[in-house]
Design a protein around this motif. Sequence first.
Motif, PDB file in Angstrom:
ATOM      1  N   ARG A 115     -47.424   0.459  23.367  1.00  0.00           N
ATOM      2  CA  ARG A 115     -46.398   0.274  24.919  1.00  0.00           C
ATOM      3  C   ARG A 115     -46.314  -1.469  25.200  1.00  0.00           C
ATOM      4  N   THR A 145     -52.760  -4.010  32.953  1.00  0.00           N
ATOM      5  CA  THR A 145     -51.870  -5.173  32.113  1.00  0.00           C
ATOM      6  C   THR A 145     -50.347  -4.288  32.994  1.00  0.00           C
ATOM      7  N   ARG A 146     -50.119  -3.668  32.545  1.00  0.00           N
ATOM      8  CA  ARG A 146     -48.777  -2.970  32.994  1.00  0.00           C
ATOM      9  C   ARG A 146     -48.002  -3.645  34.496  1.00  0.00           C
ATOM     10  N   ALA A 158     -49.271   2.999  37.616  1.00  0.00           N
ATOM     11  CA  ALA A 158     -50.541   3.934  37.558  1.00  0.00           C
ATOM     12  C   ALA A 158     -50.648   5.329  36.455  1.00  0.00           C
ATOM     13  N   ALA A 159     -51.616   5.402  35.807  1.00  0.00           N
ATOM     14  CA  ALA A 159     -52.420   6.800  35.663  1.00  0.00           C
ATOM     15  C   ALA A 159     -53.396   7.173  35.549  1.00  0.00           C
ATOM     16  N   ASN A 195     -43.223   5.117  27.540  1.00  0.00           N
ATOM     17  CA  ASN A 195     -43.624   4.121  26.630  1.00  0.00           C
ATOM     18  C   ASN A 195     -45.040   5.195  25.090  1.00  0.00           C
ATOM     19  N   PHE A 220     -57.383   6.618  31.668  1.00  0.00           N
ATOM     20  CA  PHE A 220     -56.368   5.162  31.050  1.00  0.00           C
ATOM     21  C   PHE A 220     -55.564   4.481  31.435  1.00  0.00           C
ATOM     22  N   PHE A 265     -42.900   6.574  35.127  1.00  0.00           N
ATOM     23  CA  PHE A 265     -43.471   5.926  33.595  1.00  0.00           C
ATOM     24  C   PHE A 265     -44.277   7.062  32.876  1.00  0.00           C
TER      25      PHE A 265
HETATM   26  C1  9Z3 Z   1     -47.684   3.576  32.549  1.00  0.00           C
HETATM   27  O1  9Z3 Z   1     -47.201   5.218  31.268  1.00  0.00           O
HETATM   28  C2  9Z3 Z   1     -48.484   2.470  31.129  1.00  0.00           C
HETATM   29  O2  9Z3 Z   1     -47.363   1.871  30.940  1.00  0.00           O
HETATM   30  C3  9Z3 Z   1     -49.657   2.633  30.702  1.00  0.00           C
HETATM   31  C4  9Z3 Z   1     -49.709   0.806  31.153  1.00  0.00           C
HETATM   32  C5  9Z3 Z   1     -51.075   3.441  32.082  1.00  0.00           C
HETATM   33  C6  9Z3 Z   1     -49.542   2.711  29.559  1.00  0.00           C
HETATM   34  P1  9Z3 Z   1     -52.113  -1.013  31.005  1.00  0.00           P
HETATM   35  O3  9Z3 Z   1     -52.349  -0.618  32.801  1.00  0.00           O
HETATM   36  O4  9Z3 Z   1     -50.709   0.377  30.479  1.00  0.00           O
HETATM   37  O5  9Z3 Z   1     -51.052  -2.012  30.693  1.00  0.00           O
HETATM   38  O6  9Z3 Z   1     -53.219  -0.253  29.843  1.00  0.00           O
HETATM   39  N1  9Z3 Z   1     -48.295   4.444  33.216  1.00  0.00           N
HETATM   40  C7  9Z3 Z   1     -47.846   5.774  33.415  1.00  0.00           C
HETATM   41  C8  9Z3 Z   1     -48.843   6.686  33.102  1.00  0.00           C
HETATM   42  C9  9Z3 Z   1     -48.799   8.388  33.350  1.00  0.00           C
HETATM   43  O7  9Z3 Z   1     -50.503   8.974  33.961  1.00  0.00           O
HETATM   44  N2  9Z3 Z   1     -47.814   9.086  33.800  1.00  0.00           N
HETATM   45  C10 9Z3 Z   1     -48.062  10.760  33.951  1.00  0.00           C
HETATM   46  C11 9Z3 Z   1     -47.095  10.998  32.806  1.00  0.00           C
HETATM   47  O8  9Z3 Z   1     -47.049  10.604  31.553  1.00  0.00           O
HETATM   48  C12 9Z3 Z   1     -46.414  10.355  34.909  1.00  0.00           C
HETATM   49  S1  9Z3 Z   1     -46.679   9.548  36.411  1.00  0.00           S
HETATM   50  O9  9Z3 Z   1     -46.992  12.500  33.101  1.00  0.00           O
END
Ligand code: 9Z3
Length: 344
Positions: A295, A97-98, A208-209, A290, A93, A262
């Motif tokens: 977020r 946007t971020r 990036a996610a 977030n 997902f 992130f």
């Molecule tokens: C984020 O947390 C971004 O802020 C979002 C942004 C994906 C939430 P959108 O593109 O959303 O605005 O709709 N990115 C990191 C997500 C992630 O995969 N993190 C991993 C984790 O949480 C570490 S790299 O383990």
Amino acid sequence: MSPIHQVQFHTSFPDTSAAIDRRIPEFAPAHISDEDKYFRNHEPPAYLPEIEKEIEQFIQFHKENTNRRIVLVTSGGTTVPLENNTVRFIDNFSAGTRGATSAEYFLENGYAVIFLHREYSLLPYSRHYSHSTNCFLDFMTENNGKIEINSKYTEEMLLVLRKYNQAQANNTLLLIPFTTVNQYLYTLKSAAEKMHVLGSTALFYLAAAVSDFFIPKSRLSEHKIQSSATVDGQLQINLSQVPKFLSRLVDNWAQGAMFVSFKLETDSNILIQKATTALERYHHQLVIGNLLQTRKNEVVFVTPNDSHWIKLTEDEIKDHIEIESRMIPEVIKHHSEWITQHPN
Ligand code: 9Z3
């Protein structure tokens, strides 16, 4: 300064030419790290040398002409193909946007941006228009046989257009796409190794996610999975863990740079703890936490010494203030301190 022509790469087509090689051992010999094992057992995308050239030119241009700091922003979700000739894939997902919004604020604050993004996700500047109506033609109107921008959009569009043109003229935005997690990992590694020369003036902003799980190439079905492959009507898919690359990035590929990662959670009770654990594990400088649900309106900055929230007020949300307009100046403050503490 004339803008450097950017080559367009496409990453969303499956690599049908790469026949699966069953000789690749599923478990590589002992004593090499999971990350090394990954790169040994997975091929780089065929276009990678061209992308490396683009990135190198971009870095060189700014080193020689502008002395701008360079940030690599990652944005959007990675895919995990279920088949080599990919019909099905698992996605992560993220609309982008971020990443796209943050990139604009970095540009406004004088940075040059390498935007490593999921192909066809949101891009800086075009994001204001690409997904906000059903069709871009909604922004236009006909006047005496000519096309014009609808007057209700012109004022805001002119501001966006000027910023976009400035980024083009100053050659401050390099767009680099990925689709699969393999493309993402190889491109991130290459970009980081090129950015190594920048030392502490390089910044990584990893929004990036990225998929935590994937199917190693040695186990990937070559052709579309058939329903006859099911057992009792159930399709079983075994996913392996994607190696944790952040430590390689911090310790080897771009040692000396500043890193912001992130942390995305859906449970507020574990967010700060998970962010702190990431900092302890990878020894980098800042984790921005977030929650999926909130977020766009609140984030938490977690450093080894401190954690604090940035939250938009009700009025700011009503006024469509973007939280990235608060986040990026604060990230830049951290980067400036990092540069002072670690002069090149
Ligand atoms: C984020 O947390 C971004 O802020 C979002 C942004 C994906 C939430 P959108 O593109 O959303 O605005 O709709 N990115 C990191 C997500 C992630 O995969 N993190 C991993 C984790 O949480 C570490 S790299 O383990």
